[in-house]
Design an enzyme around this catalytic site. Structure first.
Site, PDB file in Angstrom:
ATOM      1  N   GLU A   1       0.840  -1.200   0.000  1.00 26.73           N
ATOM      2  CA  GLU A   1       0.000   0.000   0.000  1.00 26.73           C
ATOM      3  C   GLU A   1       0.873   1.246   0.000  1.00 26.73           C
ATOM      4  OE1 GLU A   1      -2.859  -0.069   3.156  1.00 26.73           O
ATOM      5  OE2 GLU A   1      -3.781  -1.931   2.499  1.00 26.73           O
TER       6      GLU A   1
ATOM      7  N   HIS B   1      -8.325   1.070   1.725  1.00 24.17           N
ATOM      8  CA  HIS B   1      -8.100   0.986   3.174  1.00 24.17           C
ATOM      9  C   HIS B   1      -9.031   1.951   3.921  1.00 24.17           C
ATOM     10  CE1 HIS B   1      -4.844  -0.465   6.150  1.00 24.17           C
ATOM     11  NE2 HIS B   1      -5.960  -0.242   6.806  1.00 24.17           N
TER      12      HIS B   1
END
Length: 531
Positions: free
Chosen positions: A263, A281
């Protein structure tokens, strides 16, 4: 001097105001979270650092953080904090695991609905002017089996919500007892059973060596054909390459992912596959959760900096504000006992054994252990504290053991510390009297009653006349006043000890003059933290 806190990421004004209301000086500088050089230049001024995910707490930053005592992460994930480096520096790392529980659980339920009914793809198709009603055939959640991997705080809420949807809920969690599972209304199963039976699988565990790739290719192949998988916990729990293959083959009917192995996930093998729902997220991204974790971290950091309360720490046993009030004198005693033995022990330590008796046996023993070990380690490393001491002890291969027992003597409770080296065992016991002051009550098996002072002198000798006079005469000659004088002996004419509480420290001349008398086997000045 009031503690000083830096907020280097975006926290609500209400959270920042909590620090001010508690009498803590606070600087709100959210721009520093993305400027590591500016943050490193500023960090040396602060006792606390409040962050979200942008700020990276690295070993190099911690080297600059000479005053730092606590890092508070507003949220559950602390991947941006080097916890090992923080522990070595004696810095507590806290998170807020409960502020976003409902939000994350609700997101998992929403993702389950989305993948069951192909809502994102249907929405995109409809926005594009198509009317593909027959293309998006979904499935109901009612009566389906939901497999929950990890039935802790967030997983438990998911279980509860799923039961409300009339799903059959099974859970795999090594820490879930049968009794707790019955109370939750879920069936506790092994992982292989969960994989074979589940129509939907949702993950709610942290990323550890034990959970990494828990849904590996091997385990994914054990799942029921047509299973749908939801991950709103942590990237790295699922083998994304293997999942992509099984989605393409049709073995897995769909997946909904809020977290990814890498990420920010600007590209991923799961992107653009049919019936795969992806979000960036967002598990904790509600206004309520963001406010809750911000307020929680401000309260936790304030409680620690002002009252010594430790809540939701990842590298130190938690201790509530109420516990801190009750345990404060015992934590102090534990450190004094460790310090006494540490100052007397010159050879390498192999083991530390700690005995808790009576009322203290029901207290927060991990916190007391940390205080004992910190006291022992201070002689060789003055900068060590309750956070870093266990790390130092582990690095040195020191074995630490704890025993607790019911009241067995004259005191309501006491602590006994024994240190083992290749040459000897050395022990000391102490208690806390009703006045809240720590006392040494036994040294080398000899009973005493010695108040602990900042400056002390410990001597050993044969039990012969003249010891009191010699000690008093020599110290008086050099202008050292005795606040308290305690004697003890094993038996008449046997080994004896003296421990003196002094108004000032001893210099080498006093020690040399005492040694020249030939009366003492050991003469050891001791220094303790101010009491």
């Amino acid at each position: 001097m009031a503690p000083k806190v830096l907020v280097s990421d975006k926290l609500s004004e209400t959270a920042v105001q909590i620090f001010r209301d508690r009498g803590i000086e606070v600087d709100f500088r959210p721009e520093l979270g993305k400027d590591k050089d500016a943050l490193a230049e500023a960090i040396g001024e602060y006792d606390g650092l409040a962050i979200r995910s942008a700020t990276k707490v690295t070993p190099s930053l911690l080297e600059k953080a000479t005053r730092l005592k606590v890092v508070g992460r507003a949220g559950i994930g602390t991947d941006n904090v080097d916890k090992e480096a923080a522990s070595k520096k004696g810095v507590i790392v806290m998170n807020t695991p409960f502020g976003n529980m409902i939000t994350t659980a609700e997101h998992a339920i929403a993702m389950m609905f989305a993948v069951a009914r192909q809502i994102p793809e249907a929405s995109a198709s409809t926005h594009a002017g198509k009317w593909e009603k027959s293309k998006f055939m979904g499935v109901e959640l009612t009566a389906k089996t939901l497999g929950v991997i990890g039935a802790g705080n967030i997983g438990g809420i998911v279980c509860d919500r799923a039961k409300g949807l009339k799903m059959k809920v099974i859970a795999f969690d090594p820490f879930l007892s049968e009794e707790k599972a019955d109370k939750m209304g879920v069936e506790k199963v092994e992982l292989d059973d969960l994989l074979k039976r589940s129509d939907f699988i949702t993950l709610h565990v942290p990323l550890t060596d034990g959970t990494r790739n828990i849904l590996s290719k091997e385990n994914l192949l054990k799942t029921k054909k047509g299973v749908r998988i939801i991950n709103c916990a942590r990237g790295g729990l699922v083998d994304e390459e293997a999942l992509a293959e099984l989605l393409k083959s049709g073995h897995v009917a769909g997946a909904a992912f809020d977290v990814f192995a890498v990420e920010p996930a600007t590209e991923n093998v799961l992107f653009n596959l049919p019936n795969v729902v992806c979000t960036p997220h967002l598990g904790a991204s509600t206004t309520e959760a963001q406010e809750n974790v911000a307020l929680q971290v401000a309260e936790q950091m304030s409680n620690y900096l002002l009252d010594g309360a430790v809540e939701n720490a990842l590298n130190l046993p938690s201790m509530t504000a109420e516990e801190a009030k009750v345990m404060g004198p015992w934590v102090k005693l534990a450190g004094n006992l460790g310090s006494f033995i540490g100052q007397l022990t010159d050879e390498p330590i192999k083991a530390i054994n700690i005995l808790y008796d009576g009322i203290v046996a029901d207290m927060n023993l991990p916190a007391l252990n940390c205080s004992v070990v910190a006291g022992i380690m201070k002689k060789s490393n003055p900068d060590v504290n309750m956070v870093s001491a266990p790390v130092v002890a582990k690095e040195r291969g020191i074995q630490i053991s704890t025993t607790n027992q019911d009241k067995s003597g004259a005191f309501e409770g006491y602590v006994k510390v024994t240190v083992v080296t290749d040459k000897r065992e050395r022990s000391i016991a102490g208690t806390v009297f009703s006045d809240g002051k720590p006392r040494f009550i036994q040294i080398k098996g000899i009973n005493i009653d010695a108040e602990v002072g900042e400056h002390m002198l410990y001597t050993t000798n044969e039990d012969v006349p003249g010891i009191i006079g010699t000690l008093g005469g020599v110290l008086g000659k050099h202008g050292v006043n005795i606040a308290n004088f305690t004697l003890g002996r094993a038996k008449a004419g046997g080994e004896a000890i003296a421990i003196l509480y002094l108004d000032g420290s001893l210099d080498q001349n006093v020690q040399a003059e005492l040694a020249a008398t030939g009366l003492f086997k050991q003469i050891k000045p001791l220094e303790f933290d101010a009491v």
